[in-house]
Scaffold this motif. Structure first.
Motif, PDB file in Angstrom:
ATOM      1  N   GLN A   1       1.729   3.069   2.328  1.00 52.08           N
ATOM      2  CA  GLN A   1       2.622   3.103   3.484  1.00 52.08           C
ATOM      3  C   GLN A   1       3.680   2.012   3.420  1.00 52.08           C
ATOM      4  O   GLN A   1       4.378   1.765   4.399  1.00 52.08           O
TER       5      GLN A   1
ATOM      6  N   ASP B   1       0.842  -1.191   0.000  1.00 43.72           N
ATOM      7  CA  ASP B   1       0.000   0.000   0.000  1.00 43.72           C
ATOM      8  C   ASP B   1       0.878   1.243   0.000  1.00 43.72           C
ATOM      9  O   ASP B   1       2.115   1.156  -0.119  1.00 43.72           O
TER      10      ASP B   1
ATOM     11  N   THR C   1       0.491  -5.946   1.214  1.00 46.87           N
ATOM     12  CA  THR C   1      -0.962  -6.148   1.194  1.00 46.87           C
ATOM     13  C   THR C   1      -1.370  -7.487   0.591  1.00 46.87           C
ATOM     14  O   THR C   1      -2.368  -8.062   1.007  1.00 46.87           O
TER      15      THR C   1
ATOM     16  N   LYS D   1       3.305  -1.142   3.315  1.00 45.01           N
ATOM     17  CA  LYS D   1       2.967  -2.380   4.001  1.00 45.01           C
ATOM     18  C   LYS D   1       2.576  -3.431   2.963  1.00 45.01           C
ATOM     19  O   LYS D   1       1.874  -3.133   1.998  1.00 45.01           O
TER      20      LYS D   1
ATOM     21  N   THR E   1      -4.292  -7.835   5.983  1.00 45.52           N
ATOM     22  CA  THR E   1      -5.034  -6.663   6.434  1.00 45.52           C
ATOM     23  C   THR E   1      -4.460  -6.188   7.762  1.00 45.52           C
ATOM     24  O   THR E   1      -3.927  -6.986   8.551  1.00 45.52           O
ATOM     25  N   TYR E   2      -4.593  -4.871   8.010  1.00 42.16           N
ATOM     26  CA  TYR E   2      -3.991  -4.242   9.180  1.00 42.16           C
ATOM     27  C   TYR E   2      -5.018  -3.367   9.896  1.00 42.16           C
ATOM     28  O   TYR E   2      -6.016  -2.943   9.308  1.00 42.16           O
ATOM     29  N   ASN E   3      -4.746  -3.071  11.163  1.00 42.37           N
ATOM     30  CA  ASN E   3      -5.600  -2.135  11.893  1.00 42.37           C
ATOM     31  C   ASN E   3      -5.013  -0.729  11.810  1.00 42.37           C
ATOM     32  O   ASN E   3      -3.998  -0.500  11.136  1.00 42.37           O
ATOM     33  N   GLU E   4      -5.635   0.225  12.512  1.00 50.67           N
ATOM     34  CA  GLU E   4      -5.184   1.619  12.443  1.00 50.67           C
ATOM     35  C   GLU E   4      -3.802   1.816  13.044  1.00 50.67           C
ATOM     36  O   GLU E   4      -3.144   2.826  12.776  1.00 50.67           O
ATOM     37  N   SER E   5      -3.354   0.855  13.855  1.00 49.65           N
ATOM     38  CA  SER E   5      -2.016   0.929  14.450  1.00 49.65           C
ATOM     39  C   SER E   5      -0.980   0.197  13.605  1.00 49.65           C
ATOM     40  O   SER E   5       0.147  -0.023  14.054  1.00 49.65           O
ATOM     41  N   ASN E   6      -1.373  -0.182  12.392  1.00 43.70           N
ATOM     42  CA  ASN E   6      -0.506  -0.901  11.455  1.00 43.70           C
ATOM     43  C   ASN E   6      -0.110  -2.285  11.965  1.00 43.70           C
ATOM     44  O   ASN E   6       0.920  -2.835  11.555  1.00 43.70           O
ATOM     45  N   GLN E   7      -0.920  -2.851  12.842  1.00 46.22           N
ATOM     46  CA  GLN E   7      -0.707  -4.221  13.285  1.00 46.22           C
ATOM     47  C   GLN E   7      -1.419  -5.173  12.332  1.00 46.22           C
ATOM     48  O   GLN E   7      -2.517  -4.890  11.859  1.00 46.22           O
TER      49      GLN E   7
END
Length: 293
Positions: free
Chosen positions: A194, A192, A198, A196, A215-221
């Motif tokens: 950022q 993506d 995907t 990361k 897939t990731y959460n808002e904390s990029n985890q």
């Protein structure tokens, strides 16, 4: 695994178990990036009955949190095998030796590096110190790995891995060929904005055979890894849950039309190293960590 490279709970393990390629995982693994604090040693006990665990291995570390030795034990507590690690003055591993219970060497891996500190060769030796095979690594001007050749005793290529990067030096593909040039596997990586990862597209000589979606959460985890067929049918999903401090607390495997696999659950100490886990087979592992003063 014969090399005995040890990796504690991390996304790296999850990706490898799930079948994903791991960009950048091209050198001997170390505990240094996965352990918190100055660890002197770790003892691991395991079993299906938490009240009746037996010791299975012990790992001793140097001051850089890199393993010096790993001892594996039989069910009766006797020594089964030992792995010893040697390092140069720069802290890079130069040899990994496997020993039996009688302290006899049964295999060895030796490593050499180029002037930039990148691994140049990995050589496998048997119990008689006879070379079995070797891996030769090549890099570009940015010190990025671009080729790895696995050679037999006669110097003939068994397998060749080539790596391609985009203009930002991010890995975009990895291709593995047999010695005759036929494709064994090709992986295409997508990211993506950022940077990361995907998704990955996995190909063999017949074409695309699976896709991995991250897939990731808002904390990029990392929240999940999903394995799909070329037609888009979900084959398997691994979901991750985290503690408030950002450590992986649970891993849940889900296969369509089947009951969810038992959850992998972890408990950590106050520093952030895991002390206890229960894996998908119902086996408990308890760790006793000793820290340096």
């Amino acid at each position: 695994m014969r090399k005995g490279f040890l990796l504690t709970i991390s996304l790296l393990i999850s990706l490898q178990l799930f079948g994903a390629e791991v960009p950048g995982a091209n050198t001997p693994a170390s505990w240094a990036d996965s352990l918190k604090g100055q660890v002197l040693s770790i003892k691991e006990y395991s079993g299906v009955d938490f009240g009746d665990l037996i010791i299975r291995r012990r790992i001793d570390f140097n001051e850089q949190n890199k393993p010096l030795s790993e001892k594996s034990y039989n069910e009766d507590g006797s020594l089964k095998t030992e792995i010893k690690y040697d390092y140069n003055d720069s802290g890079m591993v130069t040899a990994i030796k496997g020993l039996n219970a009688d302290n006899q060497t049964i295999w060895t891996y030796k490593y050499t590096y180029n002037d930039s500190g990148n691994i140049r060769e990995e050589v496998s030796l048997d119990a008689q110190s006879t070379v079995e095979w070797k891996d030769v690594y090549k890099y570009n001007d940015q010190n990025l790995l671009i080729e790895k050749n696995n050679l037999n005793l006669d110097g003939v290529i068994n397998l060749q891995d080539t790596f391609q990067y985009d203009d930002n030096n991010i890995l975009k593909s990895r291709t593995t060929l047999y010695g005759d040039g036929k494709v064994l596997k090709r992986v295409i990586y997508h990211y993506d904005d950022q940077k990361k990862l995907t998704n990955e597209e996995h190909y063999d000589s017949n074409g695309l055979y699976e896709t991995l979606i991250y897939t990731y959460n808002e904390s990029n985890q990392l929240l999940s890894i999903q394995n799909k067929t070329p037609e888009g049918k979900i084959k398997k999903t691994i979901d991750y849950q985290y503690t408030k401090s950002g450590l992986i607390q649970k891993e849940i495997s889900i296969v369509p039309e089947k009951d969810p696999e038992p959850t992998m659950a972890y408990i950590y100490d106050e520093i952030g190293n895991w002390l206890r886990k229960k894996d998908s087979s119902g086996t408990y592992t308890l760790r006793e960590l000793q820290y340096r003063d």
